[in-house]
Write a protein that holds these residues in place. Structure first.
Motif, PDB file in Angstrom:
ATOM      1  N   SER A 347      13.107 -14.885  -9.735  1.00 24.39           N
ATOM      2  CA  SER A 347      12.353 -14.695  -8.496  1.00 24.39           C
ATOM      3  C   SER A 347      13.185 -13.966  -7.449  1.00 24.39           C
ATOM      4  N   GLN A 348      14.498 -14.224  -7.429  1.00 24.08           N
ATOM      5  CA  GLN A 348      15.343 -13.526  -6.456  1.00 24.08           C
ATOM      6  C   GLN A 348      15.810 -12.171  -6.981  1.00 24.08           C
ATOM      7  N   GLY A 349      15.834 -12.033  -8.303  1.00 27.91           N
ATOM      8  CA  GLY A 349      16.378 -10.810  -8.896  1.00 27.91           C
ATOM      9  C   GLY A 349      15.385  -9.670  -9.016  1.00 27.91           C
ATOM     10  N   PHE A 350      14.104  -9.987  -9.217  1.00 27.21           N
ATOM     11  CA  PHE A 350      13.082  -8.944  -9.380  1.00 27.21           C
ATOM     12  C   PHE A 350      12.393  -8.641  -8.059  1.00 27.21           C
ATOM     13  N   GLY A 351      12.015  -7.392  -7.856  1.00 31.36           N
ATOM     14  CA  GLY A 351      11.243  -7.002  -6.675  1.00 31.36           C
ATOM     15  C   GLY A 351       9.752  -7.204  -6.902  1.00 31.36           C
ATOM     16  N   PRO A 352       8.952  -7.002  -5.841  1.00 26.89           N
ATOM     17  CA  PRO A 352       7.515  -7.319  -5.901  1.00 26.89           C
ATOM     18  C   PRO A 352       6.736  -6.584  -7.001  1.00 26.89           C
ATOM     19  N   GLU A 353       6.988  -5.283  -7.208  1.00 24.79           N
ATOM     20  CA  GLU A 353       6.205  -4.554  -8.211  1.00 24.79           C
ATOM     21  C   GLU A 353       6.530  -5.056  -9.618  1.00 24.79           C
ATOM     22  N   GLU A 412       3.149   5.521   2.502  1.00 22.63           N
ATOM     23  CA  GLU A 412       1.701   5.718   2.557  1.00 22.63           C
ATOM     24  C   GLU A 412       0.926   4.838   1.578  1.00 22.63           C
ATOM     25  N   ARG A 413       1.512   4.561   0.407  1.00 21.62           N
ATOM     26  CA  ARG A 413       0.737   3.864  -0.624  1.00 21.62           C
ATOM     27  C   ARG A 413       1.327   2.538  -1.062  1.00 21.62           C
ATOM     28  N   VAL A 414       2.429   2.118  -0.431  1.00 19.15           N
ATOM     29  CA  VAL A 414       3.120   0.921  -0.947  1.00 19.15           C
ATOM     30  C   VAL A 414       2.287  -0.352  -0.906  1.00 19.15           C
ATOM     31  N   ASP A 415       1.350  -0.429   0.043  1.00 19.23           N
ATOM     32  CA  ASP A 415       0.601  -1.673   0.179  1.00 19.23           C
ATOM     33  C   ASP A 415      -0.619  -1.751  -0.725  1.00 19.23           C
ATOM     34  N   PRO A 417      -1.268  -1.320  -4.500  1.00 15.74           N
ATOM     35  CA  PRO A 417      -0.800  -1.013  -5.856  1.00 15.74           C
ATOM     36  C   PRO A 417      -1.849  -0.295  -6.701  1.00 15.74           C
ATOM     37  N   LEU A 418      -3.108  -0.662  -6.554  1.00 14.40           N
ATOM     38  CA  LEU A 418      -4.146  -0.058  -7.385  1.00 14.40           C
ATOM     39  C   LEU A 418      -4.279   1.443  -7.100  1.00 14.40           C
ATOM     40  N   LYS A 419      -4.198   1.806  -5.812  1.00 10.75           N
ATOM     41  CA  LYS A 419      -4.287   3.222  -5.460  1.00 10.75           C
ATOM     42  C   LYS A 419      -3.103   3.999  -6.050  1.00 10.75           C
ATOM     43  N   MET A 420      -1.930   3.355  -6.008  1.00  8.50           N
ATOM     44  CA  MET A 420      -0.740   3.977  -6.589  1.00  8.50           C
ATOM     45  C   MET A 420      -0.962   4.182  -8.093  1.00  8.50           C
ATOM     46  N   TYR A 421      -1.529   3.178  -8.757  1.00 11.32           N
ATOM     47  CA  TYR A 421      -1.766   3.276 -10.205  1.00 11.32           C
ATOM     48  C   TYR A 421      -2.734   4.422 -10.534  1.00 11.32           C
TER      49      TYR A 421
ATOM     50  N   GLU B  23       3.287 -15.554  -0.273  1.00  6.88           N
ATOM     51  CA  GLU B  23       3.384 -14.587  -1.364  1.00  6.88           C
ATOM     52  C   GLU B  23       2.321 -14.877  -2.413  1.00  6.88           C
ATOM     53  N   LEU B  24       2.111 -16.175  -2.641  1.00  6.34           N
ATOM     54  CA  LEU B  24       1.186 -16.640  -3.657  1.00  6.34           C
ATOM     55  C   LEU B  24      -0.224 -16.124  -3.374  1.00  6.34           C
ATOM     56  N   GLU B  25      -0.619 -16.205  -2.110  1.00  8.69           N
ATOM     57  CA  GLU B  25      -1.961 -15.749  -1.742  1.00  8.69           C
ATOM     58  C   GLU B  25      -2.111 -14.244  -1.899  1.00  8.69           C
ATOM     59  N   ARG B  26      -1.061 -13.511  -1.479  1.00  9.19           N
ATOM     60  CA  ARG B  26      -1.111 -12.064  -1.599  1.00  9.19           C
ATOM     61  C   ARG B  26      -1.193 -11.654  -3.074  1.00  9.19           C
ATOM     62  N   PHE B  27      -0.401 -12.341  -3.891  1.00 13.90           N
ATOM     63  CA  PHE B  27      -0.401 -12.040  -5.319  1.00 13.90           C
ATOM     64  C   PHE B  27      -1.753 -12.337  -5.947  1.00 13.90           C
ATOM     65  N   ALA B  28      -2.350 -13.460  -5.574  1.00 16.06           N
ATOM     66  CA  ALA B  28      -3.660 -13.827  -6.115  1.00 16.06           C
ATOM     67  C   ALA B  28      -4.659 -12.712  -5.807  1.00 16.06           C
TER      68      ALA B  28
END
Lengths: 485, 95
Positions: A347-353, A412-415, A417-421, B23-28
């Motif tokens: 959880s601390q090692g990986f980033g959000p994407e 511009e697109r970071v928020d 993910p679907l648009k980025m995909y 984070e949990l809510e955003r991820f959901a």
């Protein structure tokens, strides 16, 4: 001397004639990196000492009359390709202290050919992204416009070549990660046939899609590098046991009367007008100057490609990334209990994407959902493969844009993910089908941003695809344009 | 399509990940958006279609079972966060 403007082929010729030394060339490029990379941020690590010593060694070998096909040529390497004794971080906190005890097969090969490694380039963490904004360390800037992304995930390698830090670099491509940044940065990027280049030592993202390839200023240089990267490797059982043809020798082959197909599904919604215009102009060149026949083809399952990819790639990733557990290498966050240690470390090692993709993949593979998601996507993958098989019965090449738009702005697109995909629409099918995809510059937008063209060909059609690309680039000569930085 | 918090927690546990409440809510939300999008695959009838798991049609690859040089233990362990006597060390597993 404008060292940074020489292509690999020119460098090689000058080295062979004794007009330049590898040490001077390497030093000049290192100086340019020192001077300009604070603006671009293409490199995660510059291996100055090793580079200078490799360059010196190359010069000594040449003095003795020795030859090496890439002897003394400075190159940059995407930081998800293992380099012995040099950190390989995948732009992730979880591998920030990882020093591989071995070289990837491609690195072994480059070293054996006498290449000089300048350093390791930035990427989206674990190659997951289309903008290099997902790097855990810092984003890379587009040399043509510092407010814009260089594309991704091989954004560091593409930006390094565009900025003149090196004339060639290695990238990896799972869904467009070589071709899209090459297109955003106005350089050439080749995704070879799946299995053409060994993946041994490439940190795995989605093993049935990943492929290493060159990023260069010219198609000719891409052919030069592929010549020495390609080939069967006993250490990668998915590498193809197939002879490596003479790519450079094939560049001038006669392509008149060959057929070029344009998929009608690729010209619809979402494609920016300027990109469409440049595509049309390119087709005119294929037709009128190169004597090819241009016709419309259909890839009817195109609207399903993104959905298919975003099940298969995360599924494979969730399984591949299970190895980062705080035990064997990389980050460990201490906890009294083993499962807790795993969870805290990851959880601390990986980033959000990366977490997002691991979650999607785990979900798609979990009990009760496997058939509905993973199996379903793998069946649709078959339909996408069949689309290409049918199209390649009618035409020799398929031409398309690389991305729906030129480089977009940072942030511009970071928020979304679907648009980025969705911006990966033109590149991911090539990985799903395992075919060849070459991205090369075909023009500039009104704002002065590079626009790329993609040439696709069937499995192992690299000689033909590179030849077509080369003959096109010799007409448009866009490699003569450099960004001011 | 929506995904409950419990489902996200379950998948997170399977993936050995943990999330803060926010984070949990955003991820959901993001997972639900992505999964809704991929549901379009359901429009296609694939009942008679063999799945593709690999781009090239290769099956098992065999090689001779020969002894070759391998990475020395010291080098293989050099990146380990904790090690002892040639082994990786992990937190206590048996209570």
């Amino acid at each position: 001397m404008e060292w940074h403007k020489f292509s690999l082929t020119m460098q090689l010729e000058m080295l062979e004639k004794g007009e330049i030394k590898s040490l001077d060339l390497t030093q000049a490029l290192l100086n340019r990196i020192k001077e300009k990379d604070s603006k671009i941020k293409a490199f995660l690590k510059v291996t100055e000492e090793q580079a200078l010593s490799a360059a010196e060694k190359a010069d000594r070998r040449r003095e003795k009359g020795e030859k090496g096909p890439l002897l003394g040529l400075p190159l940059a390497i995407k930081d998800n390709i293992c380099t012995k004794g040099i950190p390989t971080t995948c732009a992730s906190k979880i591998l920030s202290n990882f020093i591989p005890p071995f070289d990837a097969t491609v690195i072994e090969k480059l070293k054996a050919c006498g290449a000089v490694i300048l350093g390791k380039t930035n990427l989206d963490e674990f190659a997951m992204g289309s903008s290099t904004e997902n790097s855990a360390f810092f984003p890379t800037k587009n040399p043509w416009d510092l407010e814009r992304v260089p594309g991704g995930s091989s954004g560091g390698s593409a930006a390094a070549v565009a900025a003149g830090f090196c004339a060639g670099a290695l990238g990896s491509d799972t869904g467009g990660s070589i071709r899209q940044p090459a297109s955003f940065c106005g350089v050439v990027g080749l995704k070879p046939t799946y299995g053409r280049v060994s993946r041994y030592g490439l940190v795995a993202f989605a093993s049935s899609l990943d492929q290493i390839g060159p990023i260069t200023r010219t198609v000719k240089d891409a052919a030069l590098l592929l010549q020495y990267l390609a080939g069967h490797d006993p250490k990668d059982s998915t590498s193809a046991p197939k002879e490596v043809p003479d790519y450079l020798g094939a560049l001038k082959m006669d392509l008149r009367e060959k057929k070029v197909g344009v998929p009608k599904e690729y010209l619809g919604e979402g494609l920016e007008e300027e990109v469409k215009e440049k595509l049309k102009e390119s087709l005119q060149i294929f037709k009128e100057e190169l004597g090819l026949e241009v016709k419309e083809v259909s890839l009817p399952h195109t609207p399903y490609a993104v959905a298919t990819y975003y099940i298969i790639a995360p599924a494979e990733a969730s399984s591949n990334l299970a190895r980062y557990d705080g035990v064997k290498y990389g980050l460990r966050v201490e906890a009294p209990d083993l499962i807790e240690m795993y969870k805290k470390t990851r959880s601390q090692g990986f980033g959000p994407e990366v977490k997002r993709r691991i979650m999607i993949g785990t979900y798609a593979l979990s009990a009760g959902y496997y058939d509905a998601y993973y199996k379903k996507a793998s069946q649709v993958r078959t339909l996408i493969v069949q689309d290409f098989q049918k199209a390649f019965k009618e035409v020799d090449f398929i031409i398309s844009p690389v991305a729906p738009s030129p480089a977009f702005k940072i942030g511009e697109r970071v928020d979304d993910p679907l648009k980025m995909y969705l911006s990966d629409i033109y590149t991911i099918s090539v990985n799903l089908a395992g075919i060849v995809g070459l991205s090369l510059p075909c023009g500039f937008s009104q704002k002065g941003l590079p626009i790329g063209l993609q040439i696709m060909g069937p499995h192992f059609s690299e000689p033909q695809v590179l030849a077509l690309g080369h003959q096109f680039e010799e007409i448009v000569k866009l490699y003569e344009k450099y960004p001011e930085i | 399509m929506s995904i409950s918090k419990e489902e996200v927690l379950h998948v997170a546990h399977l993936a050995r990940l943990e999330f803060e409440e926010e984070e949990l809510e955003r991820f959901a939300e993001q997972l639900a958006a992505i999964l809704s999008y991929v549901e379009k695959l359901g429009e296609l009838d694939t009942s008679n279609i063999e799945p593709t798991y690999h781009a090239l049609n290769m099956t098992n690859v065999f090689r001779e079972d020969e002894i070759k040089e391998s990475t020395p233990t010291e080098e293989a362990l050099a990146n380990a966060p904790e090690r002892e006597n040639g082994f990786f060390v992990v937190p206590k597993v048996i209570k």
